[in-house]
Design a protein around this motif. Structure first.
Motif, PDB file in Angstrom:
ATOM      1  N   CYS A  17       1.009  -0.981  -0.003  1.00 14.22           N
ATOM      2  CA  CYS A  17      -0.013  -0.080   0.039  1.00 14.22           C
ATOM      3  C   CYS A  17       0.820   1.148  -0.057  1.00 14.22           C
ATOM      4  O   CYS A  17       1.178   1.762   1.020  1.00 14.22           O
ATOM      5  CB  CYS A  17      -0.799  -0.032   1.162  1.00 14.22           C
ATOM      6  SG  CYS A  17      -2.027  -1.317   1.317  1.00 14.22           S
ATOM      7  N   GLY A  19       1.707   5.180  -1.779  1.00 14.14           N
ATOM      8  CA  GLY A  19       1.128   6.355  -2.621  1.00 14.14           C
ATOM      9  C   GLY A  19       1.904   6.998  -3.758  1.00 14.14           C
ATOM     10  O   GLY A  19       1.595   8.086  -4.365  1.00 14.14           O
ATOM     11  N   GLU A  21       3.287   8.013  -7.307  1.00 15.47           N
ATOM     12  CA  GLU A  21       2.551   8.375  -8.603  1.00 15.47           C
ATOM     13  C   GLU A  21       3.072   8.063  -9.820  1.00 15.47           C
ATOM     14  O   GLU A  21       2.512   8.316 -10.762  1.00 15.47           O
ATOM     15  CB  GLU A  21       2.209   9.959  -8.481  1.00 15.47           C
ATOM     16  CG  GLU A  21       1.281  10.244  -7.395  1.00 15.47           C
ATOM     17  CD  GLU A  21       0.941  11.608  -7.395  1.00 15.47           C
ATOM     18  OE1 GLU A  21       1.517  12.487  -8.079  1.00 15.47           O
ATOM     19  OE2 GLU A  21       0.308  12.271  -6.465  1.00 15.47           O
ATOM     20  N   LYS A  52      -9.966  -2.435  -6.666  1.00 14.76           N
ATOM     21  CA  LYS A  52     -10.669  -1.647  -5.904  1.00 14.76           C
ATOM     22  C   LYS A  52     -12.067  -1.633  -6.254  1.00 14.76           C
ATOM     23  O   LYS A  52     -12.194  -1.853  -7.700  1.00 14.76           O
ATOM     24  CB  LYS A  52     -10.261  -0.241  -6.149  1.00 14.76           C
ATOM     25  CG  LYS A  52      -8.998   0.171  -5.564  1.00 14.76           C
ATOM     26  CD  LYS A  52      -8.412   1.639  -5.827  1.00 14.76           C
ATOM     27  CE  LYS A  52      -7.095   1.924  -4.851  1.00 14.76           C
ATOM     28  NZ  LYS A  52      -6.753   3.214  -5.195  1.00 14.76           N
ATOM     29  N   CYS A  72      -0.308  -3.863   5.218  1.00 17.35           N
ATOM     30  CA  CYS A  72       0.051  -2.870   4.184  1.00 17.35           C
ATOM     31  C   CYS A  72       1.562  -2.689   4.039  1.00 17.35           C
ATOM     32  O   CYS A  72       2.181  -3.117   5.347  1.00 17.35           O
ATOM     33  CB  CYS A  72      -0.676  -1.623   4.083  1.00 17.35           C
ATOM     34  SG  CYS A  72      -2.425  -1.792   3.781  1.00 17.35           S
ATOM     35  N   LYS A 104     -11.296   2.515  -1.023  1.00 17.02           N
ATOM     36  CA  LYS A 104     -10.212   3.458  -1.211  1.00 17.02           C
ATOM     37  C   LYS A 104      -9.353   3.410  -0.057  1.00 17.02           C
ATOM     38  O   LYS A 104      -8.545   4.139   0.034  1.00 17.02           O
ATOM     39  CB  LYS A 104     -11.022   4.966  -1.212  1.00 17.02           C
ATOM     40  CG  LYS A 104     -11.834   5.039  -2.489  1.00 17.02           C
ATOM     41  CD  LYS A 104     -12.339   6.277  -2.354  1.00 17.02           C
ATOM     42  CE  LYS A 104     -13.407   6.410  -3.511  1.00 17.02           C
ATOM     43  NZ  LYS A 104     -13.732   7.641  -4.205  1.00 17.02           N
ATOM     44  N   GLN A 105      -9.582   2.232   0.659  1.00 16.98           N
ATOM     45  CA  GLN A 105      -8.347   2.143   1.775  1.00 16.98           C
ATOM     46  C   GLN A 105      -7.210   1.668   1.230  1.00 16.98           C
ATOM     47  O   GLN A 105      -6.112   1.672   2.320  1.00 16.98           O
ATOM     48  CB  GLN A 105      -9.101   1.308   2.915  1.00 16.98           C
ATOM     49  CG  GLN A 105      -9.007  -0.222   2.773  1.00 16.98           C
ATOM     50  CD  GLN A 105     -10.315  -0.877   2.089  1.00 16.98           C
ATOM     51  OE1 GLN A 105     -11.070  -0.137   1.233  1.00 16.98           O
ATOM     52  NE2 GLN A 105     -10.769  -1.997   2.583  1.00 16.98           N
ATOM     53  N   ASP A 107      -4.034   2.609  -0.506  1.00 18.55           N
ATOM     54  CA  ASP A 107      -3.619   3.909  -1.069  1.00 18.55           C
ATOM     55  C   ASP A 107      -2.525   3.692  -2.384  1.00 18.55           C
ATOM     56  O   ASP A 107      -1.228   3.613  -2.162  1.00 18.55           O
ATOM     57  CB  ASP A 107      -2.613   4.535  -0.082  1.00 18.55           C
ATOM     58  CG  ASP A 107      -2.176   6.101  -0.561  1.00 18.55           C
ATOM     59  OD1 ASP A 107      -2.857   6.696  -1.442  1.00 18.55           O
ATOM     60  OD2 ASP A 107      -1.303   6.507   0.013  1.00 18.55           O
ATOM     61  N   PRO A 109      -2.272   4.639  -6.818  1.00 20.63           N
ATOM     62  CA  PRO A 109      -2.840   5.485  -7.833  1.00 20.63           C
ATOM     63  C   PRO A 109      -3.183   4.680  -8.988  1.00 20.63           C
ATOM     64  O   PRO A 109      -3.230   5.006 -10.204  1.00 20.63           O
ATOM     65  CB  PRO A 109      -1.647   6.306  -8.190  1.00 20.63           C
ATOM     66  CG  PRO A 109      -0.319   5.481  -8.150  1.00 20.63           C
ATOM     67  CD  PRO A 109      -0.647   4.733  -6.702  1.00 20.63           C
TER      68      PRO A 109
END
Length: 151
Positions: A17, A19, A21, A52, A72, A104-105, A107, A109
């Motif tokens: 998990c 984030g 990008e 998701k 995660c 949405k838990q 993280d 992109p």
């Protein structure tokens, strides 16, 4: 159960998990998606594959009795909603793996994580030099999330 309801107990698995990008992802056609194709992070460190629920068809069914606990990459715990089956359409074949449903838990992109369970099921081979992966013997291009979102 349908998309949108919450889970509870079971074993704990590991997934990435994060984030970032600009991750390496695949764009794949999935039969239960509202969109033609979804973006998937390839994560060989993830025990299981996640999908998701926000871009799935609202009537998509899943099995809430098969939900699991996930640890995660950042160490935070989370619980999935259960298992669903999705058909991935390649050029000349299809793959029908199981995914753990999340919302949405997670993280990331992109729309899901292809973990070791999926990669083994699809007999995946990664080729870093050519930035490709073969799934069921078919070549797919790997791209950065920012590049693939522009397509």
């Amino acid at each position: 159960m349908t998309i949108g309801q919450q889970p509870s107990d079971g074993p704990v698995y590991s997934v990435g998990c994060i984030g970032n990008e600009n991750l390496e992802c695949l764009r794949l056609k999935v039969d239960i998606s509202k969109e033609n194709e979804l973006l998937f992070l390839i994560d060989m460190g993830a025990d299981i594959s996640l999908l998701k629920g926000d871009k799935l068809i609202g009537t998509t069914e899943y099995d809430p009795d098969r939900k699991v606990k996930v640890k995660c990459a950042d160490g935070s715990p989370m619980e999935t909603h259960g298992v669903l089956e999705a058909r991935f359409e390649l050029r000349n074949s299809s793959i029908v793996p199981n995914f753990q449903l999340v919302n949405k838990q997670v993280d990331i992109p992109c729309d899901g994580i292809l973990g070791r369970d999926f990669l083994q099921h699809a007999k995946a081979k990664l080729y870093y030099e050519s930035r490709t992966v073969t799934l069921n013997g078919e070549i797919c291009l790997i791209g950065k999330t920012k590049q693939l979102e522009l397509r």
